[in-house]
Write an enzyme that holds these catalytic residues in place. Structure first.
Site, PDB file in Angstrom:
ATOM      1  N   GLU A   1       8.684 -18.983 -12.262  1.00  0.00           N
ATOM      2  CA  GLU A   1       8.474 -17.614 -11.758  1.00  0.00           C
ATOM      3  C   GLU A   1       9.261 -16.614 -12.616  1.00  0.00           C
ATOM      4  O   GLU A   1       8.764 -15.547 -12.965  1.00  0.00           O
ATOM      5  CB  GLU A   1       8.874 -17.528 -10.278  1.00  0.00           C
ATOM      6  CG  GLU A   1       7.882 -18.281  -9.393  1.00  0.00           C
ATOM      7  CD  GLU A   1       8.290 -18.352  -7.929  1.00  0.00           C
ATOM      8  OE1 GLU A   1       9.467 -18.672  -7.645  1.00  0.00           O
ATOM      9  OE2 GLU A   1       7.437 -18.094  -7.063  1.00  0.00           O
TER      10      GLU A   1
ATOM     11  N   GLU B   1       6.825 -26.807  -5.980  1.00  0.00           N
ATOM     12  CA  GLU B   1       7.302 -26.523  -4.615  1.00  0.00           C
ATOM     13  C   GLU B   1       6.566 -27.327  -3.557  1.00  0.00           C
ATOM     14  O   GLU B   1       7.138 -27.760  -2.562  1.00  0.00           O
ATOM     15  CB  GLU B   1       7.147 -25.019  -4.308  1.00  0.00           C
ATOM     16  CG  GLU B   1       8.129 -24.107  -5.027  1.00  0.00           C
ATOM     17  CD  GLU B   1       7.629 -23.638  -6.390  1.00  0.00           C
ATOM     18  OE1 GLU B   1       6.703 -24.274  -6.953  1.00  0.00           O
ATOM     19  OE2 GLU B   1       8.164 -22.633  -6.895  1.00  0.00           O
TER      20      GLU B   1
ATOM     21  N   ALA C   1      14.592 -22.787  -7.780  1.00  0.00           N
ATOM     22  CA  ALA C   1      15.593 -22.375  -6.800  1.00  0.00           C
ATOM     23  C   ALA C   1      16.539 -23.543  -6.555  1.00  0.00           C
ATOM     24  O   ALA C   1      16.177 -24.699  -6.749  1.00  0.00           O
ATOM     25  CB  ALA C   1      14.892 -21.976  -5.509  1.00  0.00           C
TER      26      ALA C   1
ATOM     27  N   GLY D   1      10.926 -21.766  -9.229  1.00  0.00           N
ATOM     28  CA  GLY D   1      11.508 -20.445  -9.489  1.00  0.00           C
ATOM     29  C   GLY D   1      11.778 -20.220 -10.963  1.00  0.00           C
ATOM     30  O   GLY D   1      11.760 -19.079 -11.447  1.00  0.00           O
TER      31      GLY D   1
HETATM   32  C1  3H9 Z   1      11.624 -23.185  -5.730  1.00  0.00           C
HETATM   33  O1  3H9 Z   1      11.879 -22.970  -6.884  1.00  0.00           O
HETATM   34  C2  3H9 Z   1      11.157 -22.139  -4.766  1.00  0.00           C
HETATM   35  C3  3H9 Z   1      10.781 -20.851  -5.421  1.00  0.00           C
HETATM   36  O2  3H9 Z   1       9.417 -20.827  -5.744  1.00  0.00           O
HETATM   37  C4  3H9 Z   1      10.971 -19.683  -4.493  1.00  0.00           C
HETATM   38  C5  3H9 Z   1      12.332 -19.420  -4.038  1.00  0.00           C
HETATM   39  C6  3H9 Z   1      12.421 -18.121  -3.305  1.00  0.00           C
HETATM   40  N1  3H9 Z   1      18.206 -27.480  -7.079  1.00  0.00           N
HETATM   41  O3  3H9 Z   1      16.073 -35.437 -10.692  1.00  0.00           O
HETATM   42  P1  3H9 Z   1      17.346 -35.622 -11.413  1.00  0.00           P
HETATM   43  C7  3H9 Z   1      19.721 -31.897  -9.149  1.00  0.00           C
HETATM   44  S1  3H9 Z   1      11.821 -24.712  -5.042  1.00  0.00           S
HETATM   45  C8  3H9 Z   1      19.361 -28.129  -6.961  1.00  0.00           C
HETATM   46  O4  3H9 Z   1      18.141 -36.823 -11.067  1.00  0.00           O
HETATM   47  P2  3H9 Z   1      15.877 -35.749 -13.886  1.00  0.00           P
HETATM   48  C9  3H9 Z   1      19.419 -33.256  -8.544  1.00  0.00           C
HETATM   49  O5  3H9 Z   1      19.637 -33.251  -7.152  1.00  0.00           O
HETATM   50  C10 3H9 Z   1      12.445 -25.699  -6.356  1.00  0.00           C
HETATM   51  N2  3H9 Z   1      19.619 -29.302  -7.556  1.00  0.00           N
HETATM   52  O6  3H9 Z   1      17.170 -35.559 -13.000  1.00  0.00           O
HETATM   53  C11 3H9 Z   1      20.364 -34.133  -9.311  1.00  0.00           C
HETATM   54  O7  3H9 Z   1      21.622 -33.982  -8.742  1.00  0.00           O
HETATM   55  P3  3H9 Z   1      22.633 -35.196  -8.624  1.00  0.00           P
HETATM   56  C12 3H9 Z   1      11.364 -26.110  -7.270  1.00  0.00           C
HETATM   57  C13 3H9 Z   1      18.651 -29.834  -8.300  1.00  0.00           C
HETATM   58  O8  3H9 Z   1      16.292 -35.443 -15.281  1.00  0.00           O
HETATM   59  C14 3H9 Z   1      20.392 -33.499 -10.698  1.00  0.00           C
HETATM   60  O9  3H9 Z   1      19.917 -32.153 -10.516  1.00  0.00           O
HETATM   61  N3  3H9 Z   1      11.895 -27.042  -8.251  1.00  0.00           N
HETATM   62  C15 3H9 Z   1      17.409 -29.207  -8.464  1.00  0.00           C
HETATM   63  O10 3H9 Z   1      15.230 -37.055 -13.579  1.00  0.00           O
HETATM   64  C16 3H9 Z   1      19.506 -34.175 -11.711  1.00  0.00           C
HETATM   65  O11 3H9 Z   1      18.208 -34.313 -11.152  1.00  0.00           O
HETATM   66  C17 3H9 Z   1      11.810 -28.360  -8.101  1.00  0.00           C
HETATM   67  O12 3H9 Z   1      11.266 -28.855  -7.136  1.00  0.00           O
HETATM   68  C18 3H9 Z   1      17.197 -27.973  -7.817  1.00  0.00           C
HETATM   69  N4  3H9 Z   1      16.049 -27.303  -7.922  1.00  0.00           N
HETATM   70  O13 3H9 Z   1      14.828 -34.654 -13.392  1.00  0.00           O
HETATM   71  C19 3H9 Z   1      12.418 -29.186  -9.196  1.00  0.00           C
HETATM   72  N5  3H9 Z   1      16.638 -29.984  -9.264  1.00  0.00           N
HETATM   73  O14 3H9 Z   1      22.938 -35.593 -10.042  1.00  0.00           O
HETATM   74  C20 3H9 Z   1      13.033 -30.408  -8.636  1.00  0.00           C
HETATM   75  C21 3H9 Z   1      17.381 -31.045  -9.595  1.00  0.00           C
HETATM   76  O15 3H9 Z   1      23.768 -34.658  -7.865  1.00  0.00           O
HETATM   77  N6  3H9 Z   1      13.724 -31.196  -9.654  1.00  0.00           N
HETATM   78  N7  3H9 Z   1      18.603 -30.957  -9.016  1.00  0.00           N
HETATM   79  O16 3H9 Z   1      21.871 -36.276  -7.908  1.00  0.00           O
HETATM   80  C22 3H9 Z   1      13.091 -32.080 -10.453  1.00  0.00           C
HETATM   81  O17 3H9 Z   1      11.888 -32.232 -10.431  1.00  0.00           O
HETATM   82  C23 3H9 Z   1      13.954 -32.925 -11.350  1.00  0.00           C
HETATM   83  O18 3H9 Z   1      15.249 -32.906 -10.826  1.00  0.00           O
HETATM   84  C24 3H9 Z   1      14.017 -32.466 -12.827  1.00  0.00           C
HETATM   85  C25 3H9 Z   1      15.085 -33.297 -13.565  1.00  0.00           C
HETATM   86  C26 3H9 Z   1      12.649 -32.706 -13.464  1.00  0.00           C
HETATM   87  C27 3H9 Z   1      14.398 -31.016 -12.927  1.00  0.00           C
END
Ligand code: 3H9
Length: 667
Positions: free
Chosen positions: A104, A124, A62, A101
């Site tokens: 999911e 999450e 998400a 998500g």
């Molecule tokens: C969910 O899914 C809930 C659902 O179950 C239910 C819903 C109803 N959204 O970390 P990075 C941005 S909860 C928006 O530096 P990497 C991040 O802010 C979600 N933005 O890169 C950054 O922006 P900026 C569950 C996001 O390569 C840029 O992307 N998912 C999101 O080291 C690059 O990120 C998570 O918790 C997001 N979801 O790592 C995943 N994710 O450049 C969380 C990232 O402006 N994310 N951004 O600073 C991660 O673990 C890491 O970002 C990822 C990439 C491994 C994806």
């Protein structure tokens, strides 16, 4: 901006999501998936739907930024249900990270094909949340209750091979996952939706046992028990009812303070290295690092670079100390192998990158030299004077001082533009925080190099100005002053520790004092008995190392309150004529937290800390601050800065102008 693309290829509808950087499931993407399912169903030319993502990753979940805004339809559960109800089979071609998500979505498909490097997980919980779009229900059906519990409660992803074994994916693609997904769809036109799969039932006691076994890790957190409840419901209730329970639990967590705090920290972590003034500044290349001092700090620092594949030259004054340092490094890296943090090959490679020397000349080819010697100005300036002679032109000179004036140290080296503070936290190979101290003349590219290097060695860098104790230790000193002040006035050190540990800190101030050693900077010759610490030291109570400090320690280093220490404290207060009174837990906590937050405000107004969220990251990654409260400044903001100002005044303090300004800003 189009963020998805729909086409028909080889009789299969293909939806490509293209929403950089991580294909987060924004409103437009959610709508595009629902539309693609409907279009595929209605299109006689499409036998099935394939969902894939452009760029380096499948969906990372998400869109976190949307959580603070009013929710927009369609919601993710609507998307999931549309996929599950699709009359034509759906397959996801996965690569990169498939998270939250995103997983999911993948699980709502009839089939999943993944490239070998794919990582899949439900992170999450790390945001104080739980899967909110059927994740717990679908995962339990695919991998079983126990594995689903472990994945969703830890938030840690698994790799594609493990996912295949566990049943989370159907095919591990050797070639292009899109081709493999098409093959899968052609061969599985009658596949069943995931929610119709039977759930493998297990003894529900396993769920409680898992929570009990991980009680320490989950302490204070709301999300893990909620996840366990939803997974239990997957066994006990029909799918729709369990799904409704999961959604209700998710919405409650999303609206709660823990998730707000953890989402704040997610953004805070990504913000620490973003300095607008460094945009376009090229870091200097760092191919070899020198470390001066083979003690606890020096060896810990060296290990970071060795494990990141960067050669290190370690310099000490004498053979014995150098030998001990090299042995410590070897032992620590072997320990990493034993605990599976490092594999044997990587450990051997790291070991081969270490050079040990007694000669400063061995540092002449280093691109960065970090001084990690004794914490006195004389020692540090003497080392920097020598470095000024041996370091190659353009080499970065760094000091690991935790309190001292970086500019004074830089002046001794004669290269202030090339000098920076790199304050590692002990144990330096484990702790995530790196305070980067910018001296008055530190060059921009030196700062940019330090930030880039921190990322290479897996640290969270926080840039601090040059002030006594920088960010973390300056605030810590205030907390220590308050804690020690309270015990002279009648509060028990053991109660104070319990209050702070109850708040979520790993250790209270007096246990920390005992652990670090009460005799730091103390000597019997110069002791004047003018503080409680000095009196404890004079009585031979130097902390854990002497089995006695504020606490008594048994042979297994377990602490218990000490009547002797209590007597020393009481007689100190008598000698000084300090009136004794009772302290309630609320007052203790307020005195431990709010003066420290006020010091944080002062750091902001002095420009020593760049932002309140930087201060929060310092405390989270350097001092074990409980993540679910978001850090000291976030916690104060959530409490209400005006309330904090009021409590400080009630305790007899004069809050800083900056804290008052923060209260006024908050309104
Ligand atoms: C969910 O899914 C809930 C659902 O179950 C239910 C819903 C109803 N959204 O970390 P990075 C941005 S909860 C928006 O530096 P990497 C991040 O802010 C979600 N933005 O890169 C950054 O922006 P900026 C569950 C996001 O390569 C840029 O992307 N998912 C999101 O080291 C690059 O990120 C998570 O918790 C997001 N979801 O790592 C995943 N994710 O450049 C969380 C990232 O402006 N994310 N951004 O600073 C991660 O673990 C890491 O970002 C990822 C990439 C491994 C994806």
């Amino acid at each position: 901006m189009t963020c998805s693309h729909y086409s028909i290829e080889d009789g299969i509808a293909v939806l490509t999501i293209d929403n950089p950087p991580v294909n987060a499931l924004s409103q437009a993407i959610r709508q595009a998936i629902i539309d693609a399912v409907a279009s595929t169903a209605a299109d006689p030319k499409a036998s099935a739907l394939l969902i894939t993502c452009a760029g380096k990753t499948f969906c990372a979940g998400a869109d976190i930024r949307e959580f603070d805004q009013p929710p927009l339809e369609p919601h993710l559960p609507d998307v999931i249900e549309a996929m599950l109800a699709s009359p034509k089979p759906v397959c996801c071609a996965l690569h990169g990270t498939v998270l939250g998500g995103g997983l999911e979505i993948a699980m709502a498909a009839h089939g999943r094909v993944a490239a070998p490097e794919t990582k899949l997980g439900l992170p999450e919980v790390k945001l104080g949340l739980m899967p909110g779009a059927r994740g717990t229900q679908l995962l339990a059906r695919l991998v079983g209750v126990e594995k689903a519990l472990a994945m969703a409660c830890s938030g840690d992803p698994i790799d594609a091979t493990e996912a295949l074994t566990a049943g989370l994916i159907d095919i591990l693609a050797t070639g292009d996952p899109i081709d493999a997904a098409k093959d899968w769809l052609n061969q599985n036109d009658a596949a069943r939706p995931t929610n119709e799969r039977p759930i493998p039932l297990i003894d529900p006691a396993v769920i409680d046992a898992y929570l009990t076994a991980n009680a320490r890790k989950f302490r204070g957190l709301d999300a893990p028990p909620a996840i366990a409840r939803a997974i239990r419901a997957a066994m006990d209730l029909p799918y729709q009812e369990a799904a409704a329970l999961e959604r209700a639990l998710f919405l409650k967590l999303r609206a709660g303070p823990q998730s707000r705090a953890l989402r704040h920290l997610f953004q805070a972590e990504r913000a620490t290295a973003k300095l607008p003034e460094l945009e376009g500044v090229t870091p200097r290349p760092i191919d070899r690092v020198g470390v001066i001092g083979a003690g606890t700090m020096g060896t810990g620092i060296a290990i970071n670079f060795l494990l990141a594949g960067i050669p290190v030259t370690l310099v000490e004054q004498n053979e014995a100390a150098l030998g001990r340092g090299v042995a410590t490094i070897g032992k620590t890296i072997d320990g990493n192998v034993a605990s599976a943090r490092t594999n044997r090959d990587a450990a051997d490679q790291a070991g081969a990158l270490l050079t040990a020397s007694l000669d400063y000349a061995a540092l002449s080819d280093a691109d960065l030299i970090i001084e990690a010697a004794f914490e006195t100005m004389d020692v540090k300036t003497a080392i920097f004077t020598r470095l000024g002679d041996v370091a190659r032109p353009g080499a970065i000179l760094a000091t690991n001082t935790s309190y001292l004036d970086v500019d004074a140290i830089a002046a001794a080296g004669g290269r202030p533009a090339d000098t920076v503070g790199l304050h590692f936290f002990s144990p330096a190979n484990i702790m995530k925080l790196l305070e980067i101290v910018r001296g008055a003349e530190t060059a921009s590219d030196v700062l940019a190099t330090a930030l880039a290097l921190a990322k290479r060695i897996g640290k969270v860098p926080v840039v601090a100005g040059n002030a006594y104790g920088f960010i973390g230790n300056r605030m810590l000193a205030v907390r220590r002053r308050e804690a020690e002040g309270m015990i002279t006035q009648g509060a028990s050190p053991y109660v104070i520790d319990r209050v702070l540990e109850g708040f979520g800190m790993p250790m209270g101030p007096f246990r920390i004092g005992d652990l670090a050693g009460l005799d730091l900077g103390w000597s019997a010759e110069t002791s004047t008995g003018s503080t409680i610490r000095e009196r404890l030291c004079e009585a031979g109570r130097h902390g854990q190392k002497t089995n006695a400090g504020f606490y008594d320690y048994d042979e297994r280093r377990r602490p218990s309150p000490s009547p002797v220490a209590e007597d020393i404290i009481a007689s100190f207060a008598r000698d000084k004529g300090i009136a004794q009174r009772a302290f309630g837990a609320d007052e203790i906590l307020a005195r431990l937290l709010w003066p420290m937050v006020d010091e944080g405000a002062a750091l902001l107004s002095e420009g020593i800390a760049r932002s309140a969220s930087d201060i929060d990251m310092v405390w989270l990654t350097g001092y074990g601050w409980p993540s679910w409260t978001g850090g000291p400044m976030f916690h104060a903001a959530e409490t209400g800065y005006a309330k904090v100002v009021g409590e400080l005044e009630a305790l007899g303090y004069e809050p800083s102008a900056k804290l008052r300004a923060l209260a006024a800003e908050q309104g």
